[in-house]
Design a protein around this motif. Structure first.
Motif, PDB file in Angstrom:
ATOM      1  N   LEU A   9     -12.754  13.381 -35.627  1.00 44.56           N
ATOM      2  CA  LEU A   9     -11.779  13.460 -36.715  1.00 44.56           C
ATOM      3  C   LEU A   9     -10.537  12.626 -36.432  1.00 44.56           C
ATOM      4  CD1 LEU A   9     -12.117  17.279 -37.359  1.00 44.56           C
ATOM      5  CD2 LEU A   9     -13.186  15.412 -38.637  1.00 44.56           C
ATOM      6  N   GLY A  10     -10.588  11.837 -35.354  1.00 39.68           N
ATOM      7  CA  GLY A  10      -9.458  10.969 -35.024  1.00 39.68           C
ATOM      8  C   GLY A  10      -8.452  11.597 -34.085  1.00 39.68           C
ATOM      9  N   ILE A  11      -8.756  12.772 -33.548  1.00 45.53           N
ATOM     10  CA  ILE A  11      -7.848  13.429 -32.605  1.00 45.53           C
ATOM     11  C   ILE A  11      -8.068  12.822 -31.222  1.00 45.53           C
ATOM     12  CG2 ILE A  11      -7.270  15.632 -31.504  1.00 45.53           C
ATOM     13  CD1 ILE A  11      -8.128  16.941 -34.220  1.00 45.53           C
ATOM     14  N   ASN A  12      -6.992  12.414 -30.580  1.00 40.74           N
ATOM     15  CA  ASN A  12      -7.078  11.720 -29.294  1.00 40.74           C
ATOM     16  C   ASN A  12      -7.330  12.700 -28.150  1.00 40.74           C
ATOM     17  OD1 ASN A  12      -6.631   9.240 -30.504  1.00 40.74           O
ATOM     18  ND2 ASN A  12      -4.428   9.410 -30.295  1.00 40.74           N
ATOM     19  N   CYS A  13      -8.581  13.120 -28.028  1.00 45.63           N
ATOM     20  CA  CYS A  13      -8.953  14.061 -26.969  1.00 45.63           C
ATOM     21  C   CYS A  13     -10.121  13.533 -26.131  1.00 45.63           C
ATOM     22  CB  CYS A  13      -9.305  15.425 -27.558  1.00 45.63           C
ATOM     23  SG  CYS A  13     -10.618  15.398 -28.790  1.00 45.63           S
ATOM     24  N   LYS A  14     -10.564  12.322 -26.417  1.00 42.64           N
ATOM     25  CA  LYS A  14     -11.634  11.700 -25.645  1.00 42.64           C
ATOM     26  C   LYS A  14     -11.169  11.502 -24.197  1.00 42.64           C
ATOM     27  CE  LYS A  14     -14.395   7.469 -25.966  1.00 42.64           C
ATOM     28  NZ  LYS A  14     -14.635   6.269 -26.780  1.00 42.64           N
ATOM     29  N   ASP A  23     -15.665   7.932 -40.095  1.00 42.69           N
ATOM     30  CA  ASP A  23     -15.502   8.102 -41.538  1.00 42.69           C
ATOM     31  C   ASP A  23     -16.655   8.865 -42.175  1.00 42.69           C
ATOM     32  OD1 ASP A  23     -13.025   6.855 -41.636  1.00 42.69           O
ATOM     33  OD2 ASP A  23     -13.889   4.864 -41.953  1.00 42.69           O
ATOM     34  N   ARG A  24     -17.874   8.712 -41.647  1.00 42.03           N
ATOM     35  CA  ARG A  24     -19.034   9.421 -42.196  1.00 42.03           C
ATOM     36  C   ARG A  24     -18.851  10.929 -42.026  1.00 42.03           C
ATOM     37  NH1 ARG A  24     -24.925   8.195 -39.917  1.00 42.03           N
ATOM     38  NH2 ARG A  24     -23.618   6.662 -38.949  1.00 42.03           N
ATOM     39  N   VAL A  25     -18.358  11.340 -40.867  1.00 42.00           N
ATOM     40  CA  VAL A  25     -18.116  12.759 -40.622  1.00 42.00           C
ATOM     41  C   VAL A  25     -17.030  13.268 -41.569  1.00 42.00           C
ATOM     42  CG1 VAL A  25     -17.261  14.450 -38.939  1.00 42.00           C
ATOM     43  CG2 VAL A  25     -18.886  12.678 -38.232  1.00 42.00           C
ATOM     44  N   LYS A  26     -15.943  12.514 -41.686  1.00 42.77           N
ATOM     45  CA  LYS A  26     -14.846  12.936 -42.565  1.00 42.77           C
ATOM     46  C   LYS A  26     -15.321  13.064 -44.009  1.00 42.77           C
ATOM     47  CE  LYS A  26     -11.024  10.974 -39.915  1.00 42.77           C
ATOM     48  NZ  LYS A  26     -10.020   9.914 -39.934  1.00 42.77           N
ATOM     49  N   LYS A  27     -16.128  12.114 -44.458  1.00 41.71           N
ATOM     50  CA  LYS A  27     -16.642  12.165 -45.831  1.00 41.71           C
ATOM     51  C   LYS A  27     -17.546  13.387 -46.005  1.00 41.71           C
ATOM     52  CE  LYS A  27     -18.575   9.255 -49.445  1.00 41.71           C
ATOM     53  NZ  LYS A  27     -17.571   9.630 -50.412  1.00 41.71           N
ATOM     54  N   TYR A  28     -18.410  13.644 -45.040  1.00 40.05           N
ATOM     55  CA  TYR A  28     -19.305  14.798 -45.106  1.00 40.05           C
ATOM     56  C   TYR A  28     -18.507  16.105 -45.205  1.00 40.05           C
ATOM     57  CZ  TYR A  28     -22.663  18.347 -43.692  1.00 40.05           C
ATOM     58  OH  TYR A  28     -23.440  19.479 -43.653  1.00 40.05           O
ATOM     59  N   LEU A  29     -17.381  16.170 -44.513  1.00 38.74           N
ATOM     60  CA  LEU A  29     -16.593  17.404 -44.453  1.00 38.74           C
ATOM     61  C   LEU A  29     -15.683  17.613 -45.670  1.00 38.74           C
ATOM     62  CD1 LEU A  29     -15.630  17.342 -40.685  1.00 38.74           C
ATOM     63  CD2 LEU A  29     -17.256  18.893 -41.811  1.00 38.74           C
ATOM     64  N   GLU A  30     -15.580  16.618 -46.530  1.00 41.74           N
ATOM     65  CA  GLU A  30     -14.710  16.761 -47.709  1.00 41.74           C
ATOM     66  C   GLU A  30     -15.107  18.006 -48.499  1.00 41.74           C
ATOM     67  OE1 GLU A  30     -14.765  13.149 -50.017  1.00 41.74           O
ATOM     68  OE2 GLU A  30     -13.732  12.029 -48.451  1.00 41.74           O
ATOM     69  N   GLU A 130     -26.704  25.794 -35.527  1.00 41.51           N
ATOM     70  CA  GLU A 130     -27.330  24.488 -35.738  1.00 41.51           C
ATOM     71  C   GLU A 130     -26.413  23.407 -35.181  1.00 41.51           C
ATOM     72  OE1 GLU A 130     -28.754  21.487 -39.321  1.00 41.51           O
ATOM     73  OE2 GLU A 130     -27.685  23.327 -39.830  1.00 41.51           O
ATOM     74  N   VAL A 131     -26.952  22.547 -34.335  1.00 36.76           N
ATOM     75  CA  VAL A 131     -26.166  21.481 -33.720  1.00 36.76           C
ATOM     76  C   VAL A 131     -26.733  20.144 -34.160  1.00 36.76           C
ATOM     77  CG1 VAL A 131     -25.438  20.441 -31.545  1.00 36.76           C
ATOM     78  CG2 VAL A 131     -25.628  22.922 -31.719  1.00 36.76           C
ATOM     79  N   VAL A 132     -25.861  19.301 -34.740  1.00 33.36           N
ATOM     80  CA  VAL A 132     -26.247  17.956 -35.131  1.00 33.36           C
ATOM     81  C   VAL A 132     -25.205  16.976 -34.599  1.00 33.36           C
ATOM     82  CG1 VAL A 132     -27.477  18.703 -37.211  1.00 33.36           C
ATOM     83  CG2 VAL A 132     -25.078  18.046 -37.380  1.00 33.36           C
ATOM     84  N   SER A 133     -25.624  15.738 -34.445  1.00 36.79           N
ATOM     85  CA  SER A 133     -24.690  14.707 -34.014  1.00 36.79           C
ATOM     86  C   SER A 133     -24.127  13.995 -35.236  1.00 36.79           C
ATOM     87  CB  SER A 133     -25.378  13.696 -33.104  1.00 36.79           C
ATOM     88  OG  SER A 133     -26.153  12.792 -33.864  1.00 36.79           O
ATOM     89  N   GLU A 134     -23.078  13.227 -35.005  1.00 39.96           N
ATOM     90  CA  GLU A 134     -22.496  12.427 -36.089  1.00 39.96           C
ATOM     91  C   GLU A 134     -23.501  11.422 -36.615  1.00 39.96           C
ATOM     92  OE1 GLU A 134     -21.653   9.849 -32.473  1.00 39.96           O
ATOM     93  OE2 GLU A 134     -22.009  11.959 -32.905  1.00 39.96           O
ATOM     94  N   LYS A 135     -24.478  11.031 -35.811  1.00 44.71           N
ATOM     95  CA  LYS A 135     -25.479  10.053 -36.217  1.00 44.71           C
ATOM     96  C   LYS A 135     -26.534  10.658 -37.136  1.00 44.71           C
ATOM     97  CE  LYS A 135     -24.834   7.670 -31.826  1.00 44.71           C
ATOM     98  NZ  LYS A 135     -24.200   6.468 -32.222  1.00 44.71           N
ATOM     99  N   GLU A 136     -26.627  11.976 -37.166  1.00 41.00           N
ATOM    100  CA  GLU A 136     -27.648  12.652 -37.970  1.00 41.00           C
ATOM    101  C   GLU A 136     -27.171  13.044 -39.360  1.00 41.00           C
ATOM    102  OE1 GLU A 136     -30.411  15.050 -34.985  1.00 41.00           O
ATOM    103  OE2 GLU A 136     -28.284  15.470 -34.634  1.00 41.00           O
ATOM    104  N   LEU A 137     -25.909  12.812 -39.670  1.00 44.32           N
ATOM    105  CA  LEU A 137     -25.401  13.183 -40.998  1.00 44.32           C
ATOM    106  C   LEU A 137     -25.930  12.251 -42.064  1.00 44.32           C
ATOM    107  CD1 LEU A 137     -21.692  14.121 -40.332  1.00 44.32           C
ATOM    108  CD2 LEU A 137     -23.632  15.621 -40.624  1.00 44.32           C
TER     109      LEU A 137
END
Length: 137
Positions: A9-14, A23-30, A130-137
């Protein structure tokens, strides 16, 4: 309610202090209700921090420090949040030693990937989330 790797989500915690803004994750979560989490921070690790990989049954940093306990604590705290909020799904960062749902790095810091789940992804899945990756959205 959906758990989401905060870095997506763009939070600097890496580990390197950056993020994996997606952006795909953010769009999915709208329009959906979600909770950002960083299991590694929840486990007491700082940001930035040395990169870590799973080697056998341990999580070891590139500078050879055992951080397994931190990763387990972060996974347990993430599961607590999921249960408290009634989360049935988690979108987690692929490749992470915490969040990888299909593959992680092999523990040699060579960039080699193996089919295996990260510590948090595995705990969530074993608790019927259920666990999915950002690549599976």
């Amino acid at each position: 309610m959906i758990l989401v790797s905060a870095c997506l989500l763009g939070i600097n915690c890496k580990y390197n202090g950056d993020n994996n803004d997606n952006d795909r994750v953010k769009k999915y979560l709208e329009g959906k209700v979600f909770i950002p989490v960083c299991p590694e921070q929840l486990g007491g690790l700082s940001t930035p921090r040395p990169p870590a990989e799973i080697n056998g049954d341990k999580v070891i940093t590139k500078d050879n420090k055992d951080v397994t306990t931190n990763f387990i604590k972060g996974a347990e705290e993430t599961l607590k949040i999921a249960k408290l909020q009634g989360c049935k799904k988690a979108i987690l960062k692929e490749g992470s030693p915490s969040c990888g749902s299909n593959f992680i790095y092999d523990g040699t810091f060579s960039g080699t990937k193996v089919e295996k789940m990260g510590v948090t992804a595995s705990l969530l899945k074993n608790n019927q989330i259920e666990v999915v990756s950002e690549k599976e959205l």
